[in-house]
Design an enzyme around this catalytic site. Structure first.
Site, PDB file in Angstrom:
ATOM      1  CG  HIS A 182      -1.863  -1.026   1.424  1.00 23.98           C
ATOM      2  ND1 HIS A 182      -1.780  -1.974   2.405  1.00 23.98           N
ATOM      3  CD2 HIS A 182      -2.983  -1.306   0.719  1.00 23.98           C
ATOM      4  CE1 HIS A 182      -2.816  -2.793   2.322  1.00 23.98           C
ATOM      5  NE2 HIS A 182      -3.557  -2.430   1.302  1.00 23.98           N
ATOM      6  N   GLY A 230      -2.401  -1.847  -7.204  1.00 25.73           N
ATOM      7  CA  GLY A 230      -1.272  -2.776  -7.249  1.00 25.73           C
ATOM      8  C   GLY A 230      -1.529  -3.942  -8.203  1.00 25.73           C
ATOM      9  CE  LYS A 279      -1.058 -10.783  -3.076  1.00 24.34           C
ATOM     10  NZ  LYS A 279      -2.305 -10.445  -2.461  1.00 24.34           N
TER      11      LYS A 279
HETATM   12  O1  PAF Z   1      -7.736  -3.856  -3.016  1.00 25.30           O
HETATM   13  C1  PAF Z   1      -8.411  -3.501  -2.026  1.00 25.30           C
HETATM   14  O2  PAF Z   1      -7.882  -3.283  -0.929  1.00 25.30           O
HETATM   15  C2  PAF Z   1      -9.917  -3.314  -2.163  1.00 25.30           C
HETATM   16  O3  PAF Z   1     -10.453  -4.234  -3.041  1.00 25.30           O
HETATM   17  C3  PAF Z   1     -10.310  -1.869  -2.554  1.00 25.30           C
HETATM   18  C4  PAF Z   1      -9.791  -1.502  -3.931  1.00 25.30           C
HETATM   19  C5  PAF Z   1      -9.766  -0.883  -1.530  1.00 25.30           C
HETATM   20  C6  PAF Z   1     -11.841  -1.735  -2.585  1.00 25.30           C
HETATM   21  O4  PAF Z   1     -12.388  -1.996  -1.349  1.00 25.30           O
END
Ligand code: PAF
Length: 266
Positions: free
Chosen positions: A17, A127, A129
């Site tokens: 993230h 991402g 992933k």
């Molecule tokens: O990839 C994620 O964490 C979720 O699918 C997202 C894009 C935040 C949507 O809730």
């Protein structure tokens, strides 16, 4: 105001993230991060109730970056009483992850569209992933004419090869090491491709056998698919591909993938 980079997350932030946030900082004048555990993308029996939530730890991590706004809505704000669901769907929903998680992409696109409408970003960072999610969001942006540039960002891995995921916290120390062998299995397929192998069957077979060598894994799927349409390739590989897998280790479902460009390896 200038450009606005948006990183949607469900919290339990890890280096994957944070790499998206860093990329937004590089590309855009402003960065917005959302932290919202979206219930509609979890099917019954999945891990909604146990999904890691660490808001203060997440905020501390984000304070190391230039983040102009962290949006942390609650369920009644995102799904007010009487809200049904949006009608958006596309032909990628039912493939790969969608076969095992039929409601997943409906939930993801519903919340991401809502977040786009609220944040109104110029750029958004996803991402690789979750490669299929990235493809689906790109397609939704195009189909619904959102004036947003979707920026793909590479998978971030631990030293042992394990792809970063919020769900890795479910793994014990020894399971972490076992989980890293998923990437080693994918690498064994990539090596074959690099040596010139073009049979999708043999690539899948190599990866499947390598995963099956670890008795604690239960394979959901191993796929060699067209990297644009995500349609399974059942013979000779002539196009750029996405090689992906989903594997259960105990109760934890892990996914990983790599893309391979046939055109640039000729
Ligand atoms: O990839 C994620 O964490 C979720 O699918 C997202 C894009 C935040 C949507 O809730």
């Amino acid at each position: 105001m200038g450009s606005i980079g948006f990183v949607p997350t469900m919290g339990a932030l890890h280096e994957g993230h944070l790499s998206l946030v860093a990329e937004s900082n590089k590309t855009c004048k402003n960065t917005v991060v959302s932290i919202y555990l979206n219930p509609t993308q979890f099917a019954q029996g999945e891990d909604l109730d146990s999904y890691p939530q660490k808001l203060q730890v997440d905020l501390n991590k984000l304070s190391e970056y230039e983040v102009d706004c962290v949006f942390t809505p609650n369920n009644s704000e995102m799904y007010p009483e009487g809200f049904k669901t949006n009608n958006y769907s596309n032909n990628l929903f039912t493939l790969l992850e969608g076969k095992s998680r039929p409601e997943f992409f409906k939930g993801v696109t519903t919340i991401v569209a809502k977040l786009f409408d609220i944040v109104e970003p110029t750029h958004t960072f996803f991402g690789e992933k979750d490669f299929q999610q990235l493809c689906i969001i790109k397609k939704m942006v195009k189909d619904l004419y959102y004036p947003i540039q979707v920026v793909p960002c590479p998978i971030i891995r631990k030293k042992n090869g394990l792809a970063m995921s919020s769900r890795n916290v479910y793994l014990t120390k020894s399971e972490h090491d076992i989980a890293a062998t998923i990437n080693h299995a994918l690498e064994s397929g990539k090596n074959l491709l690099q040596l010139g192998e073009r049979s999708s069957y043999l690539i899948k077979d190599k990866i499947s056998k390598s995963i099956a060598a670890e008795k604690l894994f239960r394979v959901d799927y191993v796929s060699v698919a067209d990297s644009i349409t995500l349609a399974e390739i059942s013979g000779f590989i002539e196009k750029d591909i996405l090689v992906s897998t989903a594997v259960f280790l105990g109760g934890t479902r892990l996914i990983d993938n790599f893309s391979y460009s046939i055109s640039s390896s000729k």
